[in-house]
Scaffold this motif. Structure first.
Motif, PDB file in Angstrom:
ATOM      1  N   MET B   1       0.850  -1.203   0.000  1.00 34.44           N
ATOM      2  CA  MET B   1       0.000   0.000   0.000  1.00 34.44           C
ATOM      3  C   MET B   1       0.884   1.251   0.000  1.00 34.44           C
ATOM      4  O   MET B   1       1.899   1.296   0.672  1.00 34.44           O
ATOM      5  N   SER B   2       0.484   2.249  -0.773  1.00 36.43           N
ATOM      6  CA  SER B   2       1.316   3.439  -0.886  1.00 36.43           C
ATOM      7  C   SER B   2       1.386   4.195   0.442  1.00 36.43           C
ATOM      8  O   SER B   2       0.372   4.382   1.114  1.00 36.43           O
ATOM      9  N   CYS B   3       2.604   4.670   0.779  1.00 35.95           N
ATOM     10  CA  CYS B   3       2.777   5.423   2.031  1.00 35.95           C
ATOM     11  C   CYS B   3       2.199   6.829   1.929  1.00 35.95           C
ATOM     12  O   CYS B   3       1.993   7.478   2.943  1.00 35.95           O
ATOM     13  N   GLN B   4       2.002   7.300   0.684  1.00 36.93           N
ATOM     14  CA  GLN B   4       1.471   8.642   0.482  1.00 36.93           C
ATOM     15  C   GLN B   4       0.143   8.816   1.228  1.00 36.93           C
ATOM     16  O   GLN B   4      -0.127   9.860   1.804  1.00 36.93           O
ATOM     17  N   ARG B   5      -0.644   7.782   1.212  1.00 41.65           N
ATOM     18  CA  ARG B   5      -1.960   7.843   1.860  1.00 41.65           C
ATOM     19  C   ARG B   5      -1.826   8.148   3.352  1.00 41.65           C
ATOM     20  O   ARG B   5      -2.678   8.794   3.947  1.00 41.65           O
ATOM     21  N   TRP B   6      -0.744   7.688   3.949  1.00 49.24           N
ATOM     22  CA  TRP B   6      -0.583   7.821   5.394  1.00 49.24           C
ATOM     23  C   TRP B   6       0.200   9.066   5.775  1.00 49.24           C
ATOM     24  O   TRP B   6       0.201   9.463   6.948  1.00 49.24           O
ATOM     25  N   SER B   7       0.887   9.632   4.795  1.00 54.01           N
ATOM     26  CA  SER B   7       1.876  10.669   5.100  1.00 54.01           C
ATOM     27  C   SER B   7       1.357  11.754   6.053  1.00 54.01           C
ATOM     28  O   SER B   7       1.971  12.031   7.085  1.00 54.01           O
ATOM     29  N   GLU B   8       0.209  12.342   5.705  1.00 53.47           N
ATOM     30  CA  GLU B   8      -0.254  13.485   6.512  1.00 53.47           C
ATOM     31  C   GLU B   8      -0.640  13.067   7.929  1.00 53.47           C
ATOM     32  O   GLU B   8      -0.638  13.879   8.851  1.00 53.47           O
ATOM     33  N   GLN B   9      -0.963  11.775   8.061  1.00 51.29           N
ATOM     34  CA  GLN B   9      -1.394  11.327   9.383  1.00 51.29           C
ATOM     35  C   GLN B   9      -0.222  11.121  10.343  1.00 51.29           C
ATOM     36  O   GLN B   9      -0.426  11.024  11.550  1.00 51.29           O
ATOM     37  N   LEU B  10       0.999  11.046   9.786  1.00 54.08           N
ATOM     38  CA  LEU B  10       2.148  10.757  10.656  1.00 54.08           C
ATOM     39  C   LEU B  10       2.359  11.866  11.694  1.00 54.08           C
ATOM     40  O   LEU B  10       2.583  11.589  12.876  1.00 54.08           O
ATOM     41  N   SER B  11       2.290  13.118  11.237  1.00 53.00           N
ATOM     42  CA  SER B  11       2.476  14.242  12.175  1.00 53.00           C
ATOM     43  C   SER B  11       1.356  14.274  13.200  1.00 53.00           C
ATOM     44  O   SER B  11       1.590  14.483  14.399  1.00 53.00           O
ATOM     45  N   ALA B  12       0.132  14.073  12.717  1.00 55.75           N
ATOM     46  CA  ALA B  12      -1.012  14.116  13.636  1.00 55.75           C
ATOM     47  C   ALA B  12      -0.923  12.976  14.653  1.00 55.75           C
ATOM     48  O   ALA B  12      -1.320  13.126  15.816  1.00 55.75           O
ATOM     49  N   TRP B  13      -0.366  11.858  14.228  1.00 57.42           N
ATOM     50  CA  TRP B  13      -0.198  10.726  15.157  1.00 57.42           C
ATOM     51  C   TRP B  13       0.809  11.090  16.260  1.00 57.42           C
ATOM     52  O   TRP B  13       0.573  10.827  17.440  1.00 57.42           O
ATOM     53  N   ILE B  14       1.917  11.724  15.849  1.00 56.12           N
ATOM     54  CA  ILE B  14       2.926  12.157  16.830  1.00 56.12           C
ATOM     55  C   ILE B  14       2.287  13.102  17.858  1.00 56.12           C
ATOM     56  O   ILE B  14       2.586  13.036  19.050  1.00 56.12           O
ATOM     57  N   ASP B  15       1.383  13.943  17.374  1.00 53.21           N
ATOM     58  CA  ASP B  15       0.761  14.939  18.263  1.00 53.21           C
ATOM     59  C   ASP B  15      -0.487  14.404  18.970  1.00 53.21           C
ATOM     60  O   ASP B  15      -1.156  15.165  19.681  1.00 53.21           O
ATOM     61  N   GLY B  16      -0.828  13.149  18.725  1.00 55.01           N
ATOM     62  CA  GLY B  16      -2.016  12.575  19.362  1.00 55.01           C
ATOM     63  C   GLY B  16      -3.303  13.209  18.848  1.00 55.01           C
ATOM     64  O   GLY B  16      -4.256  13.381  19.605  1.00 55.01           O
ATOM     65  N   MET B  17      -3.308  13.557  17.563  1.00 59.50           N
ATOM     66  CA  MET B  17      -4.469  14.271  17.016  1.00 59.50           C
ATOM     67  C   MET B  17      -5.285  13.433  16.036  1.00 59.50           C
ATOM     68  O   MET B  17      -6.091  13.981  15.285  1.00 59.50           O
ATOM     69  N   LEU B  18      -5.067  12.111  16.025  1.00 57.66           N
ATOM     70  CA  LEU B  18      -5.869  11.267  15.128  1.00 57.66           C
ATOM     71  C   LEU B  18      -7.123  10.775  15.843  1.00 57.66           C
ATOM     72  O   LEU B  18      -7.139  10.659  17.076  1.00 57.66           O
ATOM     73  N   THR B  19      -8.147  10.496  15.061  1.00 58.26           N
ATOM     74  CA  THR B  19      -9.336   9.880  15.663  1.00 58.26           C
ATOM     75  C   THR B  19      -8.967   8.426  15.992  1.00 58.26           C
ATOM     76  O   THR B  19      -7.943   7.892  15.512  1.00 58.26           O
ATOM     77  N   GLU B  20      -9.788   7.787  16.772  1.00 62.37           N
ATOM     78  CA  GLU B  20      -9.508   6.422  17.208  1.00 62.37           C
ATOM     79  C   GLU B  20      -9.335   5.484  15.999  1.00 62.37           C
ATOM     80  O   GLU B  20      -8.387   4.695  15.943  1.00 62.37           O
ATOM     81  N   SER B  21     -10.230   5.621  15.023  1.00 60.78           N
ATOM     82  CA  SER B  21     -10.149   4.701  13.874  1.00 60.78           C
ATOM     83  C   SER B  21      -8.915   5.022  13.016  1.00 60.78           C
ATOM     84  O   SER B  21      -8.247   4.110  12.519  1.00 60.78           O
ATOM     85  N   GLU B  22      -8.610   6.314  12.860  1.00 57.19           N
ATOM     86  CA  GLU B  22      -7.403   6.697  12.092  1.00 57.19           C
ATOM     87  C   GLU B  22      -6.159   6.144  12.784  1.00 57.19           C
ATOM     88  O   GLU B  22      -5.248   5.630  12.136  1.00 57.19           O
ATOM     89  N   ARG B  23      -6.164   6.276  14.099  1.00 61.75           N
ATOM     90  CA  ARG B  23      -4.989   5.822  14.862  1.00 61.75           C
ATOM     91  C   ARG B  23      -4.763   4.314  14.688  1.00 61.75           C
ATOM     92  O   ARG B  23      -3.655   3.856  14.437  1.00 61.75           O
ATOM     93  N   ARG B  24      -5.848   3.560  14.795  1.00 63.40           N
ATOM     94  CA  ARG B  24      -5.738   2.099  14.680  1.00 63.40           C
ATOM     95  C   ARG B  24      -5.226   1.707  13.287  1.00 63.40           C
ATOM     96  O   ARG B  24      -4.330   0.870  13.164  1.00 63.40           O
ATOM     97  N   SER B  25      -5.762   2.356  12.263  1.00 62.10           N
ATOM     98  CA  SER B  25      -5.340   2.028  10.887  1.00 62.10           C
ATOM     99  C   SER B  25      -3.863   2.356  10.686  1.00 62.10           C
ATOM    100  O   SER B  25      -3.110   1.570  10.113  1.00 62.10           O
ATOM    101  N   LEU B  26      -3.469   3.539  11.155  1.00 60.11           N
ATOM    102  CA  LEU B  26      -2.076   3.954  10.951  1.00 60.11           C
ATOM    103  C   LEU B  26      -1.125   3.034  11.717  1.00 60.11           C
ATOM    104  O   LEU B  26      -0.073   2.641  11.184  1.00 60.11           O
ATOM    105  N   GLU B  27      -1.483   2.688  12.933  1.00 60.69           N
ATOM    106  CA  GLU B  27      -0.584   1.840  13.725  1.00 60.69           C
ATOM    107  C   GLU B  27      -0.423   0.464  13.071  1.00 60.69           C
ATOM    108  O   GLU B  27       0.666  -0.125  13.116  1.00 60.69           O
TER     109      GLU B  27
END
Lengths: 177, 154
Positions: B1-27
């Motif tokens: 799967m392309s990493c581009q899809r996740w790219s913007e979520q990486l910063s938000a994950w570091i800052d604890g700013m993802l929703t629960e479902s976004e967080r689970r998918s990214l992890e």
């Protein structure tokens, strides 16, 4: 001096370190930081009737300061990077930095200074909307919601700008990471 | 799967700013993607290092200059604000002045020789009657009424 002016000056006096720090981080050098503070605080004084006593004065002024900074950058795209080590002609000398306590090791000091210079240069080269978000969130510790309020934009915009700014900074500072 | 899809979520994950479902998918993605894990580490280090950049002391006397500037602007603003009472006084004075001028220009009516007429004289003489608005500069123009017998003119 009336009560309103006294109250305002008291709040400035109490918060002057934080106000100057934000101005410096946005402006990038001491001269521009002073101009930015003057303009933003004058505007803050003129709008002081809208400030609710008991709320965060620094964040309120920071909002005004970011708008002032962005206005400047829109009007004048020129931006000068000033090295922390090199004195400017109109300055009394290098901008003095209070080094941290573990600064005895000259090599470590040199490495830190080199990073600070590179990081300041990279920050000043960012588009102003990106730089503002980095300063507010990464350097001043505002939440996404607070940054969104300060910049009058949606939280999604903050999230996106912050990530793109960090990616740009990572590219420019890859030798330091 | 392309990493581009996740790219913007990486910063938000570091800052604890993802929703629960976004967080689970990214992890779940991070478990299998070395590139994204590396990016997260670098972004986290960058964020930490940005906070270490010191701010030099302000230039000498900077706060004095800043506060002087604000006081000057505050004073100037106060001077330019005109109170409503001042406007009212000025308007009343203007009406009185126009009235006095109108009377001055009015031609004497053809009154009967025995009837007294009133001539208004606008003057600055000391023996004038003040109209009670002497605080306003416009009211320094004093109207005095001089009663004369019509028969004295003819």
């Amino acid at each position: 001096m009336n009560d309103k002016t006294e109250e305002f000056e008291k709040l400035v006096e109490l918060n002057r370190d934080a106000l100057y720090r934000i101005a410096y981080r946005l402006a990038g050098n001491r001269d521009d930081a002073e101009d930015l503070l003057m303009e933003a605080l004058t505007e803050a004084w003129e709008s002081f009737r809208h400030f609710r006593l008991g709320t965060d004065f620094v964040r309120w002024v920071a909002t005004i300061m970011t708008h002032t900074f962005l206005d400047w950058r829109r009007k004048n795209n020129h931006y000068e990077f000033v090295s922390l080590d090199e004195p400017r002609e109109d300055d009394e000398g290098a901008e003095p930095i209070d080094l941290p306590e573990d600064s005895d090791d000259p090599e470590s000091v040199a490495v830190k200074r080199a990073f600070w210079d590179a990081a300041n240069k990279a920050l000043n080269e960012l588009p102003p909307e990106f730089k503002t978000v980095v300063v507010l969130v990464d350097m001043e510790g505002l939440s996404y919601e607070e940054a969104a309020r300060a910049l009058n934009c949606p939280i999604g915009t903050i999230r996106s700008r912050l990530h793109r700014a960090r990616i740009l900074l990572r590219e420019k500072l890859k030798d330091w990471l | 799967m392309s990493c581009q899809r996740w790219s913007e979520q990486l910063s938000a994950w570091i800052d604890g700013m993802l929703t629960e479902s976004e967080r689970r998918s990214l992890e779940a993605h991070l478990q299998s993607c070395e590139t994204c894990r590396q990016t997260v580490e670098e972004l986290r280090e960058l964020k930490d290092k940005l906070q270490t950049i010191p701010v030099p002391s302000p230039k000498p006397e900077m706060w004095n200059r800043v506060m002087r500037h604000i006081r000057y602007r505050a004073r100037r603003k106060r001077l330019t604000v005109v109170k409503p009472a001042t406007w009212l006084a000025a308007a009343a004075s203007a009406v009185l002045l126009l009235g006095a001028i109108a009377l001055l220009w009015q031609k004497p009516t053809t009154s009967s020789p025995k009837e007294p007429t009133i001539n208004f004289i606008v003057s600055y003489h000391a023996d004038t009657v003040s109209l009670g608005l002497s605080d306003n500069p416009l009211c320094h123009l004093i109207a005095t009424a001089e009663l004369s017998e019509a028969e004295g003119h003819e």
